[in-house]
Structures are given as C-alpha cells and as structure tokens.
Design an enzyme around this catalytic site. Structure first.
Site: not given
Length: 529
Positions: A169-170
């Site tokens: 998750i970025e």
C-alpha cells in the site's frame, strides 16, 4: 515499490489505553528495551502453536518483459516468490487483474501463470501474491462494494492456493482513508472465514519507510488493520528510495537499519494502543525488510552487494520474520548494451555483480517456510517487571520531571541513556510517540554493565546571582538559572538564558561549559594568597 510518501491524513479511530495502562506500558516497555532487548521468551500461546520461521522471498514483477522464469529458481534463496501485483481492472473495479494488463484467466493463457505457479509448488517453493503497488489502484481503492471486495481477494487466494498474502500500500492507495478502512475490514473478514475453514492466512502489510520510521499514513494503516481485528503476520517496510528523508552523509545501509529500528519502536506503540502486549523479540519477528537492489529510483541511492551482505547480518541478528527484495527480475548485471546504469532497469540491477546474487546474499541463513509461519497466532505475552534506575550505576543523572534540561544534556531513564534535542522540562524521555519529532529526547542506548556516574561539575547556588528579567546585563556577566550558569555575550535585558539552548546564535547567553564550571570550583577551593 516507490519513494517515501509524506501523506498526512486524519487517523482512523483507535482503541484508547486507560491512563493506568498507558503509564504501565510506558514504564514497562522502556525498562525492557534496556540492552537492546525487551524479552527473550517465545510469544506463542501454547506448545502446539508453531514458532515463527523467518523466510526469504524476492518480488517478481509478473507482467514485466522479458518474462522472468520464477518457476525454475537459480538457487534455494529464490524458491519462494512474491508475485506482484494484483490490482483492480480498469472499468471493472472489483475484478482482480495482474498489473491491469491481464485478468487471472488471461494470465493463465498468455503467461501460462497457473502452470508455472503449480510447477514452483511441486518443487517445494511457495508463491505469495502481492496486492497493490505504486502504479495502479489496489482492489480496496477501486471496489467500494464490501462483499464484492471480499470475493475478489478470495478468488485470488483460492486460485493460487495461497497461505500468505502481501498488501503493498503506497502513494494514493495509502493516502485514501476510506479504502484503508474497507481494506482492513475485508481482510479481517477473509482471515476469519479462512480460519473457520481450517485454513491459515498470513497477512503482510508492505509500506514505505524513512530512516525515521513509518510515515503518519503508514502508522494509520497499521492501526486500521489492528482495529479491524486483523492478525498481522507483520509489517514489511520498503527500505529504498529515501530521497530527502535520508540525511546528508547517511549510507543506504545505515538509513535502512535506522528505518527498521524506528519501525520496531513504532510497532510496539501501535500494538500497545491496540491493547496487545508483545515483547521486543516478537515485534522484530513482525517486521520484514525489502531493499531495492542496486540502482534505486533516486539516482544517488545505490544498494550495493556489500550493503546486502551487511543488511542480511542485521536482519538475521534481529530475527526479522521476513526478508524480500525488489526484485528477482533485476538480480543480474546489466549487459554492455545498457548504456546508462543510473537509469533504473526492470531486468538488471545497475551494478556489476559478477557471479554474485543479491538473493543469495540477502537470503543467507533465512531459510524458513512461509507456510509454517502462516500458522502463527499473535497473543498477548507477559512483560518483564520494571527495573528501577540506580544512581550508583547510572552514568548520568536520572531524569526528573522537576528539572530543566538544555540541549545535549544526557540523562538516564529506565536503564537507557537519552540526550536532549532542545530545552525541555517535564517531558518523559520514553514517551511513546510515533514520530521522533514529537519528543525532545533522543535515545542514545542502554546503560552498560558496570557503569558508574560520570562526574558532572555542579555550579554552587551562590556562585552567581539568579537571573532577573528586570536586570540589565553586560558582556561577561554571569547568572544562575536552575542548575546551570550562563554568561552574557552582549548587552541585554529581559532575554531569558534558556533560549540559548534552542537558538544559540540569536541568544545573548551561552551556558558555561563543564570545564568553565570546574575552573570556578577549583578557584573556590584554592586558598587566597
């Protein structure tokens, strides 16, 4: 994989500790950090619960060209793989796809992916699938229907017979608070249903990191998962692409080890806030590390073979639960035809490797099985009692809430030495803050066995007059403030000496050094004449 995001967002609701519990957590955790450890006991709830089995698995970009043959690993270190990335298909938000290029059926036909995964499994390798990444929408970001979202995740797990998943998750996926809550609830539901069916599902959360630790958005993401009841196998941090977060002169190795140490500290706080007590050893087992081998996206950042060897030593020494790398596709020297190695390639590292392999160096001694680790269940564990600080064995003064401390002052608190980053009074050295800029104290390290007090000259209370805001002072005048003596650098009136600690250039005062204080004491002891 990407550079560190500086996203700031409103944190989701978190379970609050009572004041009593918070104070206990503060004192217990700090005492246990002494000598770099919190505890050495196993964290498993019963003798029948498997122990963590640290494993190595390099990422493989499934859709990159040329196609990487992960099903025929070059060494044992490459037998487990993290296949990336499953994302939402454009126009069909709840449909999983590989990199928004192939549906799972299309990947089976065009890439022969199902057959290759089956071949890897036949040879004892374990596929792990990563959802998300930098370039596309992770499923929870695009799919707002919670039931369809759970079904989408489940379809990937069932198709590839997964026991471990990775949520990378970025960027925008990390900044989206609504999707963060959806993702956490969906994974919690999925994990619960898998358990009801007698199946294990280990969940790793992969997040950007700086040498100072996880970003605020990153700690919020961890909190969201813990609040939803997800039993996280761990948090895997991307030790890469630090950019401006890496201080001048800091090596990639030092930046990466600092990032792990700060993540360890932050996880302890996050689990404590979730009312889950874990020892230091357990927290280390819940951390993974993923460097970007060779040339990073930030041009001046290069993770070398020597870095890989030293980094492996740190990871093995701290018994991290996981080591990965970006990526197996890149674990080879670039050909002579690749003109500019400063430009990141999907298929070579950008550094001369000879016969060496980053996977072999990073994976040395990390030969566990993800399937075994997937069966581990996180449980509360007893923490060791607080050890009181003893002035006779403390190298510096023991911290007191009633004392004032200037920049650079060292104190002992709960068996650790701290140094003041600026003027401070009443601030706990081990206050459990998630961001280091929130505290005026910097942890130096533990009190060592056999240490005794370092002599610190103390200014006699009557050596100089106490500072008075209504008095005019000239260059060379000296005053007392608390336990410190100050000397005026120029004419001033109403200028508090304490400001010399936070803004020494602008302040008309400078604190007397230990040598100057000792000179004063020696003069007082010498008989006149």
């Amino acid at each position: 994989m990407t550079t560190v995001e500086n996203a700031s967002q409103k944190p989701p609701k978190t379970r609050r500790l009572s004041i009593t519990r918070l104070l206990i957590a503060i004192t217990v955790t700090a005492a246990l950090v002494a000598a770099g450890v919190i505890g050495a006991r196993s964290w498993y709830s019963s003798a029948n619960t498997p122990e963590i089995d640290p494993w190595f698995a390099g990422y493989v970009d499934v859709t990159a060209t040329p196609t990487f043959a992960f099903e025929t690993p070059k060494s044992d270190a490459a037998k487990n793989v993290v296949l990336s990335f499953i994302v939402a298909k454009s126009g069909e938000d709840c449909t999983p796809s590989w990199g928004n290029a192939y549906t799972m059926d299309e990947a089976a036909n065009s890439l022969d992916l199902d057959r290759r995964i089956a071949r890897l499994q036949q040879q004892g390798g374990e596929p792990i699938v990563s959802f998300g990444g930098l370039l596309n929408d992770e499923l929870a970001t695009a799919c707002s229907d919670e039931n369809k979202l759970v079904d989408a995740y489940q379809s990937v797990i069932d198709r590839y017979s997964l026991t471990t998943i990775d949520l990378d998750i970025e960027a925008g996926n990390l900044a989206d608070t609504d999707s963060s809550a959806r993702r956490a609830e969906a994974i919690a539901s999925l994990q619960k249903s898998q358990k009801a069916d007698g199946k294990n599902l280990a969940v790793w959360l992969t997040l950007p990191v700086a040498p100072t630790g996880l970003t605020e958005a990153g700690t919020d993401a961890v909190s969201a998962f813990l609040d939803a009841g997800v039993d996280l196998a761990g948090v895997n941090v991307m030790t890469m692409d630090y950019g401006d977060s890496r201080v001048e002169g800091q090596s990639m190795l030092d930046a990466s080890t600092a990032a792990l140490e700060q993540t360890h500290r932050q996880l302890g706080i996050l689990y404590s806030r979730a009312e889950i007590d874990l020892t230091s050893d357990t927290l280390w087992s819940k951390i993974g590390a993923t460097p970007m081998i060779g040339q990073n996206d930030v041009e001046e950042e290069i993770f070398s073979l020597a870095d890989a060897k030293a980094f492996n030593k740190f990871v093995v020494g701290h018994n991290l639960g996981r080591m990965s790398m970006w990526s197996l596709n890149r674990d080879v020297t670039c050909s002579p035809n690749y003109g500019d190695t400063r430009r990141v390639s999907d298929s070579c590292s950008g550094v001369p490797q000879g016969d060496a392999s980053f996977a072999d160096l990073l994976g040395k001694g990390i030969d566990g099985d993800p399937v075994v680790s997937a069966a581990v269940v996180t449980t509360n564990e007893p923490l060791a009692p607080v050890v009181e600080d003893d002035p006779a064995t403390s190298p510096y003064q023991i911290w007191s809430p009633d004392s004032t401390y200037l920049l650079g002052t060292k104190v002992v608190w709960h068996q650790n030495v701290y140094s003041a980053k600026w003027w401070t009074r009443g601030d706990l050295p081990d206050n459990p803050v998630l961001e280091t800029f929130e505290t005026p104290w910097e942890l130096v390290g533990p009190v060592l066995p056999g240490e005794t007090p370092v002599p610190i000259p103390t200014v006699p209370a009557d050596a100089y007059p106490a500072w008075d805001g209504a008095t005019t002072y000239r260059e060379g005048d000296r005053v007392i403030v608390g336990q410190y003596a100050f000397e005026a650098k120029w004419f001033n009136e109403g200028e508090a000496p304490a400001a010399a600690s936070t803004d020494p250039d602008s302040s008309p005062w400078v604190v007397l050094t230990d040598a100057q204080v000792q000179e004063l004491l020696d003069a007082q002891e010498t008989p006149a004449g």
